[in-house]
Write a protein that holds these residues in place. Structure first.
Motif, mmCIF file in Angstrom:
data_model
loop_
_atom_site.group_PDB
_atom_site.id
_atom_site.type_symbol
_atom_site.label_atom_id
_atom_site.label_comp_id
_atom_site.label_asym_id
_atom_site.label_seq_id
_atom_site.Cartn_x
_atom_site.Cartn_y
_atom_site.Cartn_z
ATOM 1 N N UNK A 73 0.845 -1.179 0.000
ATOM 2 C CA UNK A 73 0.000 0.000 0.000
ATOM 3 C C UNK A 73 0.886 1.235 0.000
ATOM 4 N N UNK A 74 0.294 2.361 0.353
ATOM 5 C CA UNK A 74 1.042 3.624 0.361
ATOM 6 C C UNK A 74 2.189 3.594 1.368
ATOM 7 N N UNK A 75 1.938 3.002 2.543
ATOM 8 C CA UNK A 75 2.998 2.911 3.551
ATOM 9 C C UNK A 75 4.168 2.066 3.069
ATOM 10 N N UNK A 76 3.880 1.079 2.227
ATOM 11 C CA UNK A 76 4.971 0.253 1.698
ATOM 12 C C UNK A 76 5.903 1.074 0.820
ATOM 13 N N UNK A 77 5.351 1.977 0.021
ATOM 14 C CA UNK A 77 6.181 2.836 -0.824
ATOM 15 C C UNK A 77 7.027 3.767 0.042
ATOM 16 N N UNK A 78 6.417 4.321 1.087
ATOM 17 C CA UNK A 78 7.145 5.217 1.985
ATOM 18 C C UNK A 78 8.270 4.458 2.685
ATOM 19 N N UNK A 79 7.985 3.241 3.162
ATOM 20 C CA UNK A 79 9.008 2.432 3.818
ATOM 21 C C UNK A 79 10.141 2.079 2.864
ATOM 22 N N UNK A 80 9.785 1.812 1.608
ATOM 23 C CA UNK A 80 10.809 1.457 0.626
ATOM 24 C C UNK A 80 11.719 2.645 0.331
ATOM 25 N N UNK A 81 11.151 3.846 0.210
ATOM 26 C CA UNK A 81 11.975 5.039 -0.025
ATOM 27 C C UNK A 81 12.877 5.302 1.177
ATOM 28 N N UNK A 82 12.326 5.187 2.383
ATOM 29 C CA UNK A 82 13.138 5.378 3.589
ATOM 30 C C UNK A 82 14.233 4.325 3.689
ATOM 31 N N UNK A 83 13.916 3.102 3.234
ATOM 32 C CA UNK A 83 14.925 2.037 3.239
ATOM 33 C C UNK A 83 16.081 2.371 2.311
ATOM 34 N N UNK A 84 15.787 2.878 1.130
ATOM 35 C CA UNK A 84 16.842 3.238 0.177
ATOM 36 C C UNK A 84 17.694 4.386 0.712
ATOM 37 N N UNK A 85 17.059 5.374 1.332
ATOM 38 C CA UNK A 85 17.820 6.499 1.889
ATOM 39 C C UNK A 85 18.686 6.050 3.067
ATOM 40 N N UNK A 86 18.155 5.151 3.904
ATOM 41 C CA UNK A 86 18.946 4.630 5.023
ATOM 42 C C UNK A 86 20.116 3.791 4.521
ATOM 43 N N UNK A 87 19.880 3.018 3.477
ATOM 44 C CA UNK A 87 20.957 2.221 2.887
ATOM 45 C C UNK A 87 22.050 3.124 2.328
ATOM 46 N N UNK A 88 21.657 4.205 1.678
ATOM 47 C CA UNK A 88 22.627 5.160 1.152
ATOM 48 C C UNK A 88 23.456 5.758 2.283
ATOM 49 N N UNK A 89 22.806 6.115 3.384
ATOM 50 C CA UNK A 89 23.519 6.698 4.521
ATOM 51 C C UNK A 89 24.477 5.701 5.141
ATOM 52 N N UNK A 90 24.052 4.459 5.290
ATOM 53 C CA UNK A 90 24.937 3.442 5.862
ATOM 54 C C UNK A 90 26.129 3.177 4.953
ATOM 55 N N UNK A 91 25.917 3.206 3.640
ATOM 56 C CA UNK A 91 27.019 3.023 2.701
ATOM 57 C C UNK A 91 28.018 4.179 2.788
ATOM 58 N N UNK A 92 27.517 5.399 2.948
ATOM 59 C CA UNK A 92 28.408 6.551 3.107
ATOM 60 C C UNK A 92 29.215 6.435 4.401
ATOM 61 N N UNK A 93 28.567 5.979 5.479
ATOM 62 C CA UNK A 93 29.280 5.792 6.750
ATOM 63 C C UNK A 93 30.377 4.747 6.615
ATOM 64 N N UNK A 94 30.056 3.636 5.951
ATOM 65 C CA UNK A 94 31.066 2.596 5.739
ATOM 66 C C UNK A 94 32.221 3.113 4.886
ATOM 67 N N UNK A 95 31.900 3.908 3.866
ATOM 68 C CA UNK A 95 32.954 4.480 3.036
ATOM 69 C C UNK A 95 33.846 5.436 3.812
#
Length: 429
Positions: free
Chosen positions: A51-73
Motif C-alpha cells: 500500500x502507500x505505507x509500503x512505498x514510503x518504507x521502501x523510499x526510507x529504506x533506500x535512503x537509510x541504505x545510502x547513509x549506511x554506505x556513506x558511513x562505511x565508506x
C-alpha cells in the motif's frame, strides 16, 4: 605543437576523470549492496505491505541504505589511504597501479564529506519526516501530500536551526563580521555546522570508546565458546532439559483464568531454551575452538587495548610537553612520497588494525550505554524509525573517526581530514 599538447593534456585529464568516477561508482555500489543486505536482515518484515505505507518504507529504506554506505565508506577511507600510500611506495613505477594516486584519494575524501553532509542534513531528516507524515488536513491523501508535508517540515527545521545558530552567535560573539558570515551558507555555514556535528561525534566517541574497550571482552566471550574447565556439560544439559519440560507442562496446564502469569512463564521458558542452545553449542564445539580460539582472541584483544591506551598516553604527554606537537593543519608529504609510519608496512598494518578496533569498540560502547540501549537492532524486528536512528548514529561516529584516529597519531588523517572537509578546529581542541 602547443595546440596538440593542450589537446593531449585535456584528453588525459578527461580519461583520468572518467577512470576516477568509475572507480568511485564501483566502490560505492559494493558498499551499497552490502549495506542493503545488512539493513534488510534487521528490518521488520511486518512493514512490507502493499500500500502507500509500503512505498514510503521502501523510499526510507533506500535512503537509510545510502547513509549506511556513506558511513562505511568514511570508515574505510582511512585504511584505504594507508594501503594506497604503502603500495605506491613499494611499486612506484608499476603501470597497473597508476590509477591509485593522490587525486583519487582526495576525490574520495571530498565525496565522503559531500555525501555525509547530504545524508546528515537532507536525506535522513527527509526519511524520518516522510515516514511520520500523513499529509495536511484538507488535502487529498497520497504520496504527494506526504512529500509536501515533509518538505514543509524540512524548511521549518532549517529555519529553526539557522535561528538557533544566529541567536547563539549574537549572544556569544557580537562581531558584525561573524554575523554576516552566516549568510554564506555554502562556504561557511554548512562546513561550520558539519564541524560542530563532528565535534559532537568526537565527544560521543570519547564517551563510547572506553566503554567499548571494556565491553569487548564480554561481547567476544558471548560470541566464542569458552573452555570447559571442571564442567560437566552433559549434566547441565540434562538439568536444563528437565526444567524446560516442567515449564512446558505447567504452561500447557494453565488457562487465562489461573492466577499465574502466563507471560512470565513464557519468558522464563524462552530464557531456558536460550541457555540450552548455548550449552549444546559448547558441547558440539571442537577442542581446538574451545581451548585455542578463545584464549588467542582474548590475548589479541588485550594486546590491542594495551597498544591503543599506550599510544593515547604517549600522544597526550607529547602535547603537554612539546607545543610543536599540536596539530597545525599543515598538509602531509602526500600520497606515495613517504611512509606514514616509522615501521614501514608493519606499522601501517598495525594502524589499520587499530583503526578498525577503535571503530568496533566505539560502536559496542555506543550500544552499551543505557541511554542508547533501545537503539540495538533486532533481527527481522527493527522498525524503520529505529533503523534511521541507527544510521544517523553510525554516520556521526564515522564522521568523528578521523579526528579520533588523529589522537592516536595516525598520519594519513592529517591529509585525509583536510581533503574530506572535517574541520581542524575541533581536532585542535
Amino acid at each position: 605543437m602547443e595546440g596538440q599538447d593542450e589537446v593531449s593534456a585535456r584528453e588525459q585529464h578527461f580519461h583520468s576523470q572518467v577512470r576516477e568516477s568509475t572507480i568511485c561508482f564501483l566502490l560505492f555500489a559494493v558498499l551499497y549492496i552490502v549495506s542493503y543486505f545488512i539493513i534488510t536482515r534487521y528490518k521488520r518484515k511486518s512493514d512490507e505491505q502493499e500500500d502507500e505505507d509500503a512505498i514510503v518504507n521502501r523510499i526510507s529504506l533506500f535512503l537509510s541504505t545510502f547513509t549506511l554506505a556513506v558511513s562505511a565508506g568514511a570508515v574505510l577511507l582511512l585504511p584505504f589511504s594507508i594501503i594506497s600510500n604503502e603500495i605506491l611506495l613499494s611499486f612506484p613505477q608499476n603501470y597497473y597501479i597508476q590509477w591509485l594516486n593522490g587525486s583519487l584519494i582526495h576525490g574520495l575524501w571530498n565525496l565522503a564529506s559531500l555525501f555525509s553532509n547530504l545524508c546528515l542534513f537532507v536525506l535522513m531528516p527527509f526519511a524520518f519526516f516522510f515516514l511520520e507524515s500523513e499529509g495536511f488536513a484538507g488535502l487529498k491523501k497520497g504520496i504527494r501530500a506526504r512529500i509536501l508535508e515533509t518538505l514543509v517540515m524540512l524548511v521549518l527545521l532549517a529555519l529553526l536551526i539557522l535561528g538557533i545558530v544566529w541567536v547563539a552567535s549574537a549572544l556569544i560573539d557580537k562581531d558584525a563580521a561573524s554575523m554576516e558570515s552566516l549568510y554564506d551558507l555554502w562556504e561557511f555555514y554548512l562546513p561550520y555546522l558539519y564541524s560542530c556535528i563532528s565535534l559532537m561525534g568526537c565527544l560521543l566517541l570519547l564517551l563510547c570508546t572506553p566503554v567499548g574497550l571494556s565491553r569487548m571482552f564480554t561481547v567476544m566471550g558471548q560470541l566464542l565458546v569458552k573452555p570447559t574447565i571442571l564442567e560437566d556439560l552433559d549434566e547441565q544439559i540434562y538439568i536444563i532439559t528437565l526444567e524446560e519440560e516442567a515449564l512446558q507442562r505447567r504452561l500447557n496446564g494453565l488457562s487465562s483464568s489461573v492466577e499465574y502469569n502466563i507471560t512470565e512463564l513464557e519468558q522464563e521458558l524462552e530464557n531456558v531454551k536460550t541457555l540450552k542452545t548455548k550449552l549444546e553449542r559448547r558441547k558440539k564445539a571442537s577442542a581446538w575452538e574451545r581451548n585455542l580460539v578463545y584464549p588467542a582472541v582474548m590475548v589479541l584483544l588485550l594486546i590491542e587495548t594495551s597498544i591503543s591506551v599506550l599510544l593515547v598516553a604517549c600522544n597526550i604527554l607529547c602535547l603537554l610537553v612539546d607545543e610543536t606537537a599540536m596539530p597545525k593543519g599543515t598538509r602531509g608529504p602526500g600520497i606515495g612520497n613517504a611512509s606514514l609510519s616509522a615501521f614501514g608496512f608493519v606499522g601501517a598494518a598495525l594502524e589499520i588494525i587499530l583503526i578498525f578496533y577503535l571503530m568496533v569498540s566505539s560502536v559496542v560502547g555506543f550500544y552499551s550505554l543505557r541511554f542508547f540501549g533501545n537503539f540495538i537492532p533486532k533481527k527481522d524486528d527493527t522498525t524503520m524509525t529505529k533503523i534511521i536512528g541507527n544510521c544517523v548514529s553510525i554516520l556521526v561516529l564515522s564522521s568523528a573517526l578521523p579526528v579520533m584516529s588523529r589522537t592516536l597519531e595516525s598520519q594519513p588523517v592529517r591529509e585525509g581530514t583536510q581533503a574530506g572537509g572535517v574541520g581542524d578546529e575541533e581536532a585542535s581542541s
